[in-house]
Write a protein that holds these residues in place. Structure first.
Motif, short mmCIF file in Angstrom:
data_model
loop_
_atom_site.label_atom_id
_atom_site.label_comp_id
_atom_site.label_asym_id
_atom_site.label_seq_id
_atom_site.Cartn_x
_atom_site.Cartn_y
_atom_site.Cartn_z
N ASP A 149 0.83 -1.21 0.00
CA ASP A 149 0.00 0.00 0.00
C ASP A 149 0.86 1.26 0.00
O ASP A 149 0.54 2.26 -0.66
CB ASP A 149 -0.92 -0.02 1.21
N PHE A 150 1.98 1.21 0.72
CA PHE A 150 2.86 2.37 0.77
C PHE A 150 3.52 2.63 -0.58
O PHE A 150 3.74 3.78 -0.97
CB PHE A 150 3.93 2.17 1.85
N SER A 151 3.85 1.56 -1.31
CA SER A 151 4.46 1.75 -2.63
C SER A 151 3.50 2.44 -3.59
O SER A 151 3.91 3.28 -4.40
CB SER A 151 4.90 0.40 -3.20
N TYR A 152 2.21 2.11 -3.50
CA TYR A 152 1.23 2.78 -4.35
C TYR A 152 0.95 4.20 -3.87
O TYR A 152 0.57 5.07 -4.67
CB TYR A 152 -0.06 1.97 -4.41
N LEU A 153 1.14 4.46 -2.58
CA LEU A 153 1.01 5.83 -2.09
C LEU A 153 2.11 6.72 -2.69
O LEU A 153 1.85 7.87 -3.06
CB LEU A 153 1.08 5.85 -0.56
N ALA A 178 -7.89 3.04 -12.75
CA ALA A 178 -6.43 3.10 -12.73
C ALA A 178 -5.93 4.43 -12.19
O ALA A 178 -4.97 4.48 -11.40
CB ALA A 178 -5.89 2.85 -14.14
N GLN A 179 -6.55 5.52 -12.58
CA GLN A 179 -6.14 6.83 -12.09
C GLN A 179 -6.43 6.99 -10.59
O GLN A 179 -5.66 7.63 -9.87
CB GLN A 179 -6.85 7.93 -12.88
N ALA A 180 -7.50 6.39 -10.12
CA ALA A 180 -7.87 6.53 -8.70
C ALA A 180 -7.00 5.66 -7.80
O ALA A 180 -6.81 5.98 -6.62
CB ALA A 180 -9.34 6.17 -8.51
N THR A 181 -6.46 4.57 -8.33
CA THR A 181 -5.68 3.64 -7.52
C THR A 181 -4.18 3.69 -7.81
O THR A 181 -3.41 3.03 -7.10
CB THR A 181 -6.17 2.20 -7.76
N SER A 182 -3.76 4.40 -8.86
CA SER A 182 -2.36 4.44 -9.32
C SER A 182 -1.88 3.06 -9.76
O SER A 182 -0.68 2.76 -9.72
CB SER A 182 -1.43 4.98 -8.22
N MET A 183 -2.79 2.21 -10.17
CA MET A 183 -2.46 0.89 -10.70
C MET A 183 -2.52 0.92 -12.22
O MET A 183 -3.33 1.64 -12.80
CB MET A 183 -3.45 -0.17 -10.16
#
Length: 396
Positions: A258-262, A310-315
């Motif tokens: 979770d921190f990496s996606y933050l 994808a934009q909301a989750t940075s995935m």
């Protein structure tokens, strides 16, 4: 030195009689030398003709059967060893992973850990059965006495980097591999004992390391870490991720993901972990992707699209599609010949609730104090665009 061949009339054997000159200096050592011309069959006269019979060494049917039986045992042993070398399979079989070829035990802090794989420590340390690590600076030693002497002098209380996140006793430190190469190399060597897919252990300069710690009243002890490239051509937000085995099953792995996606969200980029993932890493990421997409779908309003998720989750979109398929949300409409999203809010709510029960430790974006990495080339570009660099004066 005259010599002649004489034939014995009684035994009918050919003998080579060598006569030396009595005045020669070698006469005392070689007075007489007889060579049997048929000695080739008996290894120059060492063995008898019966002992030199090579037919006694021919394979018999019993020997062949015994060899085939031993071959099957070795093949089965290799298969079992391969199964136990996989952390997932070894847990299913309720058996510990196989011991590496050299190091049997790793003493880290107050814990004794058995490594899963072999790590390329220097030869003088890898040949020891026990390896001792300082839980502060990660220096490795081959003696408990040396470790105790080192602890008396070691002044490290936290990783040698910038603290970019703190929530009560949980902190995250950013360590530059170029500025702290020894510490990062020691960290990679430690991680290699529990990651089969990890390759790089000494080339740490192109990477940033994000280390999760817990403050115990005296120092910040390491719980796990993940690394990422400073400049990734594929926008990978994780190169290697590990939770130490002594702290697993506490939700720290999900915290690191979770921190990496933050961080990716702070960089305003879409991120994905570097492939291939380990078995445990793949399970953790798939579970996280399902929860993150389910949480986003519950909070989003129509219209909903893969790009918006994808934009909301940075995935990246591929990971979003994988999560939608796992949630049974993405389906194919036979009439319209297109893919559509069928959202079942009760199912999504159940997925999020189950995740929260297993992972109480959550990342709080408000506690992040971090600026994305800017290399020297980027700084020069920014300065040139802002006209801060003074032009060179032309010589008159």
């Amino acid at each position: 030195m005259p010599a002649k061949v004489a034939v014995s009339p009684t035994e009918a054997k050919s003998l080579l009689v060598i006569k030396f000159d009595t005045k020669s200096i070698h006469y005392e050592n070689y007075k007489k030398l007889l060579l049997d011309l048929e000695c080739e069959k008996t290894f120059i006269g060492v063995l008898t003709e019966e002992e030199a019979d090579t037919s006694l060494t021919d394979l018999t049917p019993d020997d062949t059967q015994l060899f085939d039986k031993a071959k099957k045992v070795v093949t089965r042993t290799k298969e079992v060893t391969h199964a136990f070398s996989d952390p997932v399979l070894s847990n299913q079989l309720h058996a510990p992973p196989p011991q590496p070829t050299t190091i049997r035990n790793v003493y880290f802090g107050n814990y004794k850990v058995k490594p899963w794989y072999t790590s390329p420590y220097p030869e003088e340390y890898s040949c020891s059965r026990n390896l001792y690590l300082c839980n502060a600076c990660l220096k490795y030693m081959n003696s408990d006495y040396v470790l105790q002497r080192h602890r008396m002098k070691c002044a490290w209380r936290h990783p040698p980097g910038d603290e970019i996140y703190r929530d009560q006793n949980i902190s995250m430190f950013e360590v530059d591999g170029q500025r702290q190469p020894i510490y990062c190399q020691n960290l990679c060597l430690l991680a290699k004992m529990f990651l089969q897919s990890k390759i790089l252990c000494y080339d740490v300069e192109p990477f940033l390391f994000y280390i999760m710690t817990e403050y115990d009243g005296t120092s910040c002890k390491i719980l796990g870490y993940f690394s990422k490239e400073k400049r990734s051509a594929s926008n990978y937000n994780v190169s290697c991720i590990l939770t130490l085995p002594i702290y697993q099953r506490r939700g720290y792995g999900a915290f690191l993901i979770d921190f990496s996606y933050l961080l990716s969200m702070a960089e305003r980029k879409l991120g994905s972990p570097e492939k291939p993932l380990s078995d445990l890493g793949l399970l953790s990421y798939r579970s996280y992707w399902k929860k993150r997409v389910a949480e986003t779908l519950l909070s989003m309003r129509s219209p909903v699209s893969i790009e918006n998720i994808a934009q909301a989750t940075s995935m990246v979109c591929d990971d979003v599609i994988s999560a939608l398929e796992a949630l049974s949300v993405l389906k194919y409409d036979m009439k319209k010949k297109i893919y559509v999203l069928h959202i079942d809010k009760m199912n999504l709510y159940h997925v999020c609730k189950k995740w929260d029960e297993k992972h109480p430790q959550r990342v709080k974006p408000a506690y992040l104090r971090w600026t994305p990495y800017i290399g020297e080339a980027k700084i020069s570009d920014l300065l040139s665009k802002e006209d801060i660099l003074l032009p060179l004066s032309k010589s008159s």
